[in-house]
Design a protein around this motif. Sequence first.
Motif, short mmCIF file in Angstrom:
data_model
loop_
_atom_site.label_atom_id
_atom_site.label_comp_id
_atom_site.label_asym_id
_atom_site.label_seq_id
_atom_site.Cartn_x
_atom_site.Cartn_y
_atom_site.Cartn_z
N GLY A 20 1.04 -0.95 -0.25
CA GLY A 20 0.41 0.13 0.03
C GLY A 20 0.51 1.59 -0.50
N LEU A 21 2.15 1.04 0.25
CA LEU A 21 2.61 2.51 1.01
C LEU A 21 3.63 2.67 -0.26
CD1 LEU A 21 4.14 4.81 2.21
CD2 LEU A 21 5.95 2.91 3.00
N ILE A 22 3.97 1.20 -1.07
CA ILE A 22 4.54 2.16 -2.36
C ILE A 22 3.43 1.84 -3.30
CG2 ILE A 22 5.88 0.19 -4.16
CD1 ILE A 22 7.11 -1.67 -2.12
N ALA A 23 2.66 1.44 -3.57
CA ALA A 23 1.84 1.41 -4.52
C ALA A 23 1.02 3.61 -4.12
CB ALA A 23 -0.13 1.50 -4.22
N GLU A 24 1.26 3.51 -3.10
CA GLU A 24 0.92 5.62 -2.87
C GLU A 24 2.12 6.24 -2.94
OE1 GLU A 24 1.09 8.62 0.98
OE2 GLU A 24 -0.10 6.48 0.89
N TRP A 25 3.72 6.03 -2.83
CA TRP A 25 4.24 6.14 -3.12
C TRP A 25 4.96 6.86 -4.50
CZ3 TRP A 25 8.58 5.37 1.05
CH2 TRP A 25 8.89 5.95 2.25
N HIS A 26 4.16 5.00 -5.62
CA HIS A 26 4.10 5.03 -6.64
C HIS A 26 4.00 6.74 -7.43
CE1 HIS A 26 6.72 2.05 -8.96
NE2 HIS A 26 6.96 1.35 -8.26
N VAL A 63 4.80 -3.75 -9.76
CA VAL A 63 4.95 -3.79 -8.46
C VAL A 63 4.48 -4.72 -7.99
CG1 VAL A 63 4.73 -1.90 -6.65
CG2 VAL A 63 5.25 -0.65 -9.15
N ARG A 64 3.40 -4.99 -7.91
CA ARG A 64 3.68 -6.29 -6.88
C ARG A 64 4.27 -7.71 -7.05
NH1 ARG A 64 -0.70 -8.30 -3.78
NH2 ARG A 64 -1.50 -6.16 -3.52
N GLU A 109 7.11 -9.13 -4.79
CA GLU A 109 6.92 -10.60 -4.53
C GLU A 109 8.50 -11.27 -4.95
OE1 GLU A 109 4.37 -12.00 -6.21
OE2 GLU A 109 2.77 -11.14 -5.44
N GLU A 110 9.39 -10.77 -5.49
CA GLU A 110 10.54 -11.28 -5.64
C GLU A 110 11.57 -10.18 -4.88
OE1 GLU A 110 10.76 -10.12 -9.98
OE2 GLU A 110 9.49 -12.44 -10.51
N GLY A 111 11.12 -9.53 -4.26
CA GLY A 111 12.36 -8.62 -3.79
C GLY A 111 13.05 -8.07 -4.16
N GLY A 112 12.56 -7.08 -4.77
CA GLY A 112 13.33 -5.87 -5.57
C GLY A 112 12.96 -4.80 -5.22
N TYR A 113 11.68 -4.69 -4.45
CA TYR A 113 11.64 -3.62 -3.75
C TYR A 113 12.58 -3.21 -2.35
CZ TYR A 113 9.15 -0.86 -6.93
OH TYR A 113 8.70 -0.27 -7.98
N TRP A 114 12.99 -1.92 -2.16
CA TRP A 114 13.52 -1.82 -0.69
C TRP A 114 13.60 -0.13 -0.28
CZ3 TRP A 114 18.17 -4.02 1.19
CH2 TRP A 114 18.31 -5.22 0.97
N ALA A 133 11.88 6.48 1.62
CA ALA A 133 12.51 6.71 0.43
C ALA A 133 12.15 5.38 0.62
CB ALA A 133 14.23 7.28 0.28
N MET A 134 12.51 5.45 -1.34
CA MET A 134 11.90 3.81 -1.51
C MET A 134 13.07 4.12 -3.08
SD MET A 134 8.95 3.18 -3.98
CE MET A 134 7.95 4.40 -5.16
#
Length: 282
Positions: free
Chosen positions: A153-159, A181-182, A186-191, A201-202
Amino acid sequence: MEVTRVEAVAEYRGLVAPLLGRAPARHNLILGILDVLDRRPDTYPDFHLWAVGDDGRVVAAAIQTPPYNLALAEPLDEGGLAPLAAAILDAGIRLPGVVGGNAEAETFGAAWVALAGGRTETTTRQGIYELTAVLDRGDAEGEPRVASEDDLGLIAEWHDAFIAEAVPGFTGDLDPRARRVRSAVEEGGYWLWEVGGRPVAMTGTSPAPPDGVRVGPVYTLPQARGHGYATALVAHLSGVALERGGRACYLHTDLANATSNAIYQRIGYRRVCDAIDLRFTA
């Protein structure tokens, strides 16, 4: 010259590999899209793959995942771009625009307008950067962590915030982006970079085969900017990508943002070429 529309992703990758392999940093967007089409075909409901051949070799190539712009490879012969534009029009496809290195995008844009009418407008001017070694990891307070599904949810909002800020006129379909993004999470690609347990920050990574990694988007909360959080996160994530076997990391910057361009160069990113995003208007 012969223009071919290829249906199978694997066949297309083999066909255009010699052309794309001449400049993997310049072609990282196309390499990344092909990887998504190959590994996660449900991400894009539709796609178009084009190759222009001359005397037994591919001299130009392009890919589109509607409703996004055509992504154009650097051609061996710019004479193949006008036939490419004509073939796309003949197929009944009306492109919203084109993105690629300055020379090929502008040449294709001129050919498209000559055939379809209208004009071109510059959306963004980009720098394409490549990193093969991290030179500076920054000294920001806090620490990185891998994003989990709880952070979606946070990453979608920041996107959404990133798109609104970086591409104010964006009118494309956000659903494929959300699916991408999802899958990446799931693959561990976002930090995320956290300070006191709070994300500030992301950024993310995605493959650009055969041995590259794409980095981005990079976003910092407006109230948390100026503290080096994104610098430290990009440096950390780039280092992880190299440690895991990547030969190089690639990212795109808005050339109008002098601060971000300087930051990435300090980390170790080297500007290899400029690209342009052109919109076709009536």
